[in-house]
Design a protein around this motif. Structure first.
Motif, PDB file in Angstrom:
ATOM      1  N   TYR A 177       0.756  -1.198   0.007  1.00 48.56           N
ATOM      2  CA  TYR A 177       0.066   0.214  -0.207  1.00 48.56           C
ATOM      3  C   TYR A 177       0.800   1.120  -0.004  1.00 48.56           C
ATOM      4  CZ  TYR A 177      -3.409   3.396   1.279  1.00 48.56           C
ATOM      5  OH  TYR A 177      -4.610   4.421   1.484  1.00 48.56           O
ATOM      6  N   MET A 178       1.989   1.200   0.876  1.00 47.05           N
ATOM      7  CA  MET A 178       2.638   2.338   1.038  1.00 47.05           C
ATOM      8  C   MET A 178       3.489   2.890  -0.082  1.00 47.05           C
ATOM      9  SD  MET A 178       2.995   3.972   3.974  1.00 47.05           S
ATOM     10  CE  MET A 178       4.569   4.301   4.605  1.00 47.05           C
ATOM     11  N   ARG A 179       3.827   1.618  -1.041  1.00 47.05           N
ATOM     12  CA  ARG A 179       4.562   1.862  -2.575  1.00 47.05           C
ATOM     13  C   ARG A 179       3.704   2.275  -3.435  1.00 47.05           C
ATOM     14  NH1 ARG A 179       9.207   0.255  -5.009  1.00 47.05           N
ATOM     15  NH2 ARG A 179       9.136   0.108  -7.207  1.00 47.05           N
ATOM     16  N   PHE A 180       2.396   1.839  -3.561  1.00 44.55           N
ATOM     17  CA  PHE A 180       1.240   2.046  -4.355  1.00 44.55           C
ATOM     18  C   PHE A 180       1.253   3.748  -4.039  1.00 44.55           C
ATOM     19  CE2 PHE A 180      -1.014  -2.027  -5.033  1.00 44.55           C
ATOM     20  CZ  PHE A 180      -0.415  -2.079  -5.989  1.00 44.55           C
ATOM     21  N   PHE A 181       1.052   4.245  -2.975  1.00 45.17           N
ATOM     22  CA  PHE A 181       0.883   5.655  -2.403  1.00 45.17           C
ATOM     23  C   PHE A 181       2.234   6.506  -2.877  1.00 45.17           C
ATOM     24  CE2 PHE A 181       1.596   9.018   0.858  1.00 45.17           C
ATOM     25  CZ  PHE A 181       0.455   9.693   0.592  1.00 45.17           C
ATOM     26  N   THR A 182       3.404   5.925  -2.511  1.00 42.60           N
ATOM     27  CA  THR A 182       4.406   6.493  -2.704  1.00 42.60           C
ATOM     28  C   THR A 182       4.661   7.029  -4.462  1.00 42.60           C
ATOM     29  OG1 THR A 182       5.544   5.770  -0.880  1.00 42.60           O
ATOM     30  CG2 THR A 182       6.834   6.840  -2.488  1.00 42.60           C
ATOM     31  N   LEU A 216      11.245  -5.548   4.302  1.00 44.60           N
ATOM     32  CA  LEU A 216       9.843  -5.147   4.212  1.00 44.60           C
ATOM     33  C   LEU A 216       9.616  -3.613   5.017  1.00 44.60           C
ATOM     34  CD1 LEU A 216       7.313  -7.903   4.281  1.00 44.60           C
ATOM     35  CD2 LEU A 216       7.817  -6.675   2.302  1.00 44.60           C
ATOM     36  N   ILE A 217      10.245  -3.770   6.155  1.00 45.34           N
ATOM     37  CA  ILE A 217      10.294  -2.651   7.135  1.00 45.34           C
ATOM     38  C   ILE A 217      11.126  -1.498   6.559  1.00 45.34           C
ATOM     39  CG2 ILE A 217      10.914  -2.007   9.395  1.00 45.34           C
ATOM     40  CD1 ILE A 217      10.300  -4.764  10.583  1.00 45.34           C
ATOM     41  N   ARG A 218      12.321  -1.755   6.159  1.00 44.27           N
ATOM     42  CA  ARG A 218      13.166  -0.781   5.667  1.00 44.27           C
ATOM     43  C   ARG A 218      12.968  -0.043   4.560  1.00 44.27           C
ATOM     44  NH1 ARG A 218      18.742  -1.046   7.813  1.00 44.27           N
ATOM     45  NH2 ARG A 218      19.380   0.315   5.857  1.00 44.27           N
ATOM     46  N   ASN A 219      11.964  -0.998   3.432  1.00 40.94           N
ATOM     47  CA  ASN A 219      11.468  -0.429   2.361  1.00 40.94           C
ATOM     48  C   ASN A 219      10.036   0.684   2.776  1.00 40.94           C
ATOM     49  OD1 ASN A 219      12.041  -1.396  -0.551  1.00 40.94           O
ATOM     50  ND2 ASN A 219      12.353  -2.968   0.957  1.00 40.94           N
ATOM     51  N   ILE A 220       9.622   0.148   3.889  1.00 43.66           N
ATOM     52  CA  ILE A 220       8.431   1.309   4.347  1.00 43.66           C
ATOM     53  C   ILE A 220       8.976   2.329   5.001  1.00 43.66           C
ATOM     54  CG2 ILE A 220       6.542   1.480   5.905  1.00 43.66           C
ATOM     55  CD1 ILE A 220       6.132  -1.644   5.865  1.00 43.66           C
ATOM     56  N   ILE A 221      10.149   2.065   5.780  1.00 46.63           N
ATOM     57  CA  ILE A 221      10.813   3.380   6.259  1.00 46.63           C
ATOM     58  C   ILE A 221      11.331   4.334   5.068  1.00 46.63           C
ATOM     59  CG2 ILE A 221      12.966   4.130   7.503  1.00 46.63           C
ATOM     60  CD1 ILE A 221      12.539   1.748   9.308  1.00 46.63           C
ATOM     61  N   ASN A 222      11.786   3.644   4.138  1.00 43.77           N
ATOM     62  CA  ASN A 222      12.463   4.427   2.792  1.00 43.77           C
ATOM     63  C   ASN A 222      11.188   5.595   2.146  1.00 43.77           C
ATOM     64  OD1 ASN A 222      14.159   5.098   1.490  1.00 43.77           O
ATOM     65  ND2 ASN A 222      14.332   2.942   0.513  1.00 43.77           N
ATOM     66  N   PHE A 223       9.781   5.015   2.516  1.00 42.11           N
ATOM     67  CA  PHE A 223       8.655   5.800   1.942  1.00 42.11           C
ATOM     68  C   PHE A 223       7.995   6.606   3.158  1.00 42.11           C
ATOM     69  CE2 PHE A 223       7.597   1.473  -0.502  1.00 42.11           C
ATOM     70  CZ  PHE A 223       8.614   2.052  -1.518  1.00 42.11           C
ATOM     71  N   ASN A 224       8.295   6.472   4.503  1.00 42.14           N
ATOM     72  CA  ASN A 224       7.564   7.131   5.406  1.00 42.14           C
ATOM     73  C   ASN A 224       8.434   8.387   5.846  1.00 42.14           C
ATOM     74  OD1 ASN A 224       5.363   7.225   7.195  1.00 42.14           O
ATOM     75  ND2 ASN A 224       6.985   7.255   8.743  1.00 42.14           N
ATOM     76  N   PRO A 225       8.025   9.617   5.739  1.00 41.43           N
ATOM     77  CA  PRO A 225       8.552  10.597   6.635  1.00 41.43           C
ATOM     78  C   PRO A 225       8.930  10.294   8.016  1.00 41.43           C
ATOM     79  CG  PRO A 225       6.348  11.233   5.382  1.00 41.43           C
ATOM     80  CD  PRO A 225       6.337   9.752   5.665  1.00 41.43           C
ATOM     81  N   ARG A 226       9.987  11.301   8.346  1.00 42.85           N
ATOM     82  CA  ARG A 226      10.560  10.940   9.899  1.00 42.85           C
ATOM     83  C   ARG A 226       9.043  11.788  10.743  1.00 42.85           C
ATOM     84  NH1 ARG A 226      12.389  14.845  13.306  1.00 42.85           N
ATOM     85  NH2 ARG A 226      13.818  13.970  14.923  1.00 42.85           N
ATOM     86  N   GLY A 227       8.625  12.817  10.261  1.00 40.14           N
ATOM     87  CA  GLY A 227       7.435  13.381  11.170  1.00 40.14           C
ATOM     88  C   GLY A 227       7.913  14.325  12.245  1.00 40.14           C
ATOM     89  N   GLY A 228       7.138  14.836  12.991  1.00 46.12           N
ATOM     90  CA  GLY A 228       7.406  15.606  14.057  1.00 46.12           C
ATOM     91  C   GLY A 228       7.498  17.007  13.178  1.00 46.12           C
ATOM     92  N   GLY A 229       8.611  17.789  13.974  1.00 41.10           N
ATOM     93  CA  GLY A 229       8.474  19.131  13.701  1.00 41.10           C
ATOM     94  C   GLY A 229       7.189  20.101  14.164  1.00 41.10           C
TER      95      GLY A 229
END
Length: 905
Positions: free
Chosen positions: A45-50, A103-116
């Protein structure tokens, strides 16, 4: 297809906004017992979104601070899960979890750090517009429709794309070029004009040139990176996490940031990743892990930029070692086995490097490493591809993209950087080892003519009939396929064991079989697909040319039940009997048992044989007599099979069901108990459970006469289905430190002075099943007593018996195991009572790979076994055995099939 988790699928499909997107993913990742299946759904799903195949925004009115918080929670949750899987793998020696880490490292690749500070974004864009007098709503000022629309988007629908939009906006203000504005959008974020116009908050207008706002835009970009920046924003990640590292590591990371493209960058990255490891193994692993993922991306890009064709062999070896370490640090602690083995190859004394023996060892090490990586990529493919197809269909994503989804994912992994190094090194090592690009497995008749046809495997050809001979070009072979009778040659890029079942069948049927290690060679031949060519063997190399004269092989069936092959003009006709007239099928059944009994009475004490019990063919006929209804049903199914060959799959399945449901008479079971019980050779404690296991497996062996590959093999050779007579051999399983197979006459050279042996770690199923990689292969001469190693072992896994005692194998023992034109070996099934376990092999410490003294002892012993048994049988033999606890056991011997121009002694 793996089982689909409907609740997860529905949850993802119903996502309507970016807020829903992160809420759903966070809920799934935070599941207490998260598994590989759930991670795979989230990844797809994250790859489709990215890649922007999913358009969110039906509900897009949310606050940026909420998105920033959810992104931060998700990135920290992913880091925790990754930390746990890696921790378990290293500290508890768990051999699974590598796919989870991919899988987790690839999801991390797609996901922002967040915060700020999400509120700062909303306030700053308003302040920017007011400070520079830009019209906002009803407030008068400079008219800029683009900035007005973008400001509204940042308030209610801020997304990761806004980083790329801001970067492109800055480029435009610096150049006053709308072309560069759109080019930057596409190059940095894959954002097209159409995508801008069709977002939930569309941006249909061109930006206005106002270079005075550039300083403020740069600060706005920093705020956006705080919220949406991820592993692709290495500079930002380094800045926000610098307080977590020591000064030396931070300086090294800055050196990487400031020298993208430098030739020395891969080595510097690996130094950083080794130092960084202790930080992401801590209790707060998010930022160090995201930097580690970013370094992994930079490393892969650096390798892809290197022109390996201009590097020396030693430089490629060093680069390959670095790449192995890179993969190991990322997600595969198991490859530490491959890394350590390769390090030992690399650390060989200079005087030993680039010698033929060292070249063979290096080739084996590379094959071993490739085998493990292929296993992981195959597992990844099987997990994510079905989900991509199901989820893609539900979300309306292009079918053509979904079909190739897993292949694109695999190609994007850092294992492809390793493949690039291996591809560059293989030709050098083959030249060093004196190995050509062809490995001849079956000579056939020395040459073959036929119509060229290519395919991924042999499976599409199973059971098919062709009027003319064909030469097949196939990518993969698993060792169990049948050879259609219209095939004259098989050329493949797959590494096939010389003694696998398919190799035996090819030599037996006089079909040329060869492996090519250069893809370009086969691609060149494929250009002639549909044409008739001739291939021939010259000096262990395949040569080919257009066929000058076409001679079609014609199969006829004689009145005596013999098959006659009319060979090419000028050659003698050869009659190949299916079975001798003076030998009834009943007498020919239980061939394995008869050979072992004959051998056991004559061999010296040096050779041991396992305990065994033979159940002759008559036990099956007697069982049928006691199961009248089943016998009647089987006769009916046999008749249907003869008249409805097109429905063979369903009919064969029903036949097997009937046979496996038979009730074996009590007196037969009693005889088995007497032979196996405390007074028999096995001396085991009989029990109802053991009786049930043995009888059920006996019926499975009987039923294997009707498995698809056996039936199709008989059908293609016009062999009658009532010919096979299946006995059963219950044999003790010797635990086996090593297994071996010996040809007492070299089948590759047809030299009677040479024997060819293959040795593997563990039980012999590794050899017979053609598992990936090569065994230790050696040619020994009878007169000179010399030994020449042709390949070092590279099979990544071995079978071992965990029980050490009371382990049995129920083996098929038919009357057509070793006929002149039909090798039943491998067509019928055998079963373990206690299944052996799969174990990774650590060749860095394996004496079969390194110990020369052990080699001499082993090779001398196998030569002695070959000569003794060949002398007893008075015919060249295929011998299977094991070495266990300083003792050699022979578990099977049979006449060597496919020997050219050879008569019994």
């Amino acid at each position: 297809m793996i089982k689909i988790n409907e609740s997860v699928k529905k949850q993802l499909i119903k996502t309507e906004s970016l807020l829903d997107h992160y809420c759903n993913c966070l809920g799934l990742i935070n599941t207490p017992e998260i598994d590989t299946d759930t991670l795979a759904w989230v990844f797809v799903y994250m790859r489709f979104f990215t890649i922007k195949d999913i358009r969110l925004g039906l509900r897009h009115n949310y606050q940026t601070k909420d998105i920033a918080h959810l992104q931060s929670e998700l990135s920290m949750a992913l880091a925790r899960v990754f930390h746990n899987t890696f921790h378990n793998a290293f500290l508890h020696q768990e051999k699974d979890g590598s796919v989870d880490r991919i899988l987790i490292r690839n999801i991390i690749n797609f996901n922002p750090r967040g915060g700020g500070n999400g509120d700062e974004l909303r306030l700053f864009i308003l302040d920017l517009m007011r400070r520079h007098g830009i019209r906002e709503g009803h407030r008068p000022g400079i008219d800029d429709p683009f900035l007005e629309k973008w400001h509204q988007k940042l308030h209610s629908n801020c997304t990761p794309e806004d980083i790329t939009i801001c970067e492109a906006y800055i480029v435009f203000q610096e150049t006053d070029s709308h072309d560069l504005f759109y080019q930057t959008l596409w190059d940095k974020g894959g954002i097209s004009v159409d995508f801008l116009k069709n977002m939930a908050c569309p941006l249909p207008h061109l930006p206005r040139y106002m270079p005075q706002i550039i300083p403020d835009l740069k600060h706005l970009l920093w705020i956006l990176k705080q919220i949406h920046g991820g592993s692709h924003n290495f500079s930002y990640l380094l800045e926000v996490s610098k307080w977590q590292f020591d000064q030396e590591l931070f300086s090294m990371l800055k050196e990487v940031k400031n020298n993208f493209g430098a030739w020395w960058l891969p080595g510097k990255i690996m130094d950083c990743r080794h130092r960084l490891k202790r930080f992401w193994q801590s209790d707060c692993p998010r930022d160090p892990l995201m930097i580690d993922v970013a370094l992994d991306n930079i490393y892969k890009a650096s390798i892809e930029q290197i022109d390996l064709a201009h590097l020396k062999g030693d430089d490629i070896i060093s680069l390959l070692s670095l790449t192995l370490q890179n993969i190991q640090l990322s997600y595969l602690p198991e490859t530490s086995l491959g890394s350590n083995l390769w390090q030992r190859i690399q650390d060989a004394p200079e005087q030993n490097k680039w010698t033929p023996e060292w070249g063979l060892q290096a080739l084996a090490a590379l094959n071993y490493i490739q085998g493990m990586l292929h296993s992981n990529t195959d597992e990844l493919y099987e997990i994510i591809q079905p989900k991509a197809e199901v989820l893609g269909k539900q979300l309306g994503i292009s079918e053509s993209y979904c079909i190739n989804f897993a292949e694109e994912v695999i190609r994007s992994q850092n294992s492809f950087a390793l493949s690039k190094c291996i591809d560059a090194l293989f030709p050098m090592l083959r030249e060093t080892a004196g190995i050509g690009c062809w490995k001849i497995i079956s000579h056939g008749q020395g040459k073959a003519s036929g119509i060229i046809k290519g395919a991924e495997s042999l499976l599409p050809f199973q059971g098919k009939q062709e009027a003319k001979p064909h030469i097949l070009l196939v990518d993969t072979i698993d060792g169990q396929e049948d050879i259609p009778d219209w095939v004259s040659a098989i050329l493949t890029t797959s590494d096939v064991d010389i003694l696998s079942h398919i190799s035996i069948r090819c030599r037996n049927a006089k079909v040329l079989l060869a492996t090519c290690y250069e893809q370009d060679f086969l691609e060149h031949i494929k250009l002639s697909e549909g044409k008739t060519i001739t291939v021939s063997i010259e000096n262990d190399t395949i040569r080919w040319n257009d066929a000058i004269e076409y001679n079609e092989a014609i199969l006829e069936e004689s009145e005596e039940g013999e098959v006659i092959l009319e060979e090419a003009e000028g050659e003698k006709k050869a009659k190949i009997p299916l079975y001798k007239k003076d030998t009834t099928p009943e007498k020919k059944s239980c061939t394995k048992s008869g050979n072992l009994l004959h051998l056991k009475e004559r061999v010296s004490d040096f050779i041991k044989t396992p305990s065994s019990v033979t159940i002759p063919w008559e036990a099956f006929t007697k069982t049928l007599e006691k199961n009248r209804e089943a016998k009647s049903l089987l006769n009916q199914l046999y008749s249907e099979l003869s008249s409805h060959h097109q429905d063979y799959r369903s009919i064969l399945s029903r036949i097997r069901e009937v046979i496996t449901s038979l009730i074996i008479p009590a007196d037969i079971v009693q005889l088995i108990q007497e032979k196996m019980g405390s007074q028999g050779p096995f001396q085991v404690q009989w029990s109802e459970t053991l009786a049930e296991d043995i009888t059920s497996h006996i019926k499975k062996v009987w039923a294997s006469v009707w498995n698809e590959r056996a039936y199709l093999s008989r059908f293609s050779r016009k062999q009658k289905n009532d010919h096979p007579r299946m006995g059963v051999l219950i044999q003790e399983v010797i635990p086996a430190d090593y297994s071996f197979v010996i040809h007492t006459r070299n089948p590759l050279s047809n030299n009677s002075n040479e024997i060819l042996s293959e040795i593997a770690v563990g039980l012999g199923e590794t050899l017979a099943g053609n598992s990936p990689g090569a065994p230790l292969c050696v040619i020994s001469t009878k007169k000179e007593r010399n030994h020449t190693i042709k390949s070092y072992p590279s099979k990544s896994t071995a079978y071992f018996d965990p029980h050490q005692e009371h382990a049995y194998i129920i083996r098929s023992d038919s009357n057509d195991e070793d006929l002149a034109d039909f090798a039943g070996a491998g067509l019928y099934d055998s079963y373990f009572i206690n299944k052996p376990v799969h174990t990774l092999i650590d060749y860095e410490k394996e004496k079969l790979f390194w110990n020369k003294e052990f080699h001499c002892f082993l090779f001398d012993s196998l030569l002695k076994i070959a000569e003794e048994i060949e002398d007893i049988k008075q015919y060249p033999q295929d011998i299977e055995g094991v070495y266990y606890n300083d003792t050699f056991y022979v578990v099977q011997t049979r006449d060597q099939v496919g020997v050219r121009q050879l008569n019994p002694r």
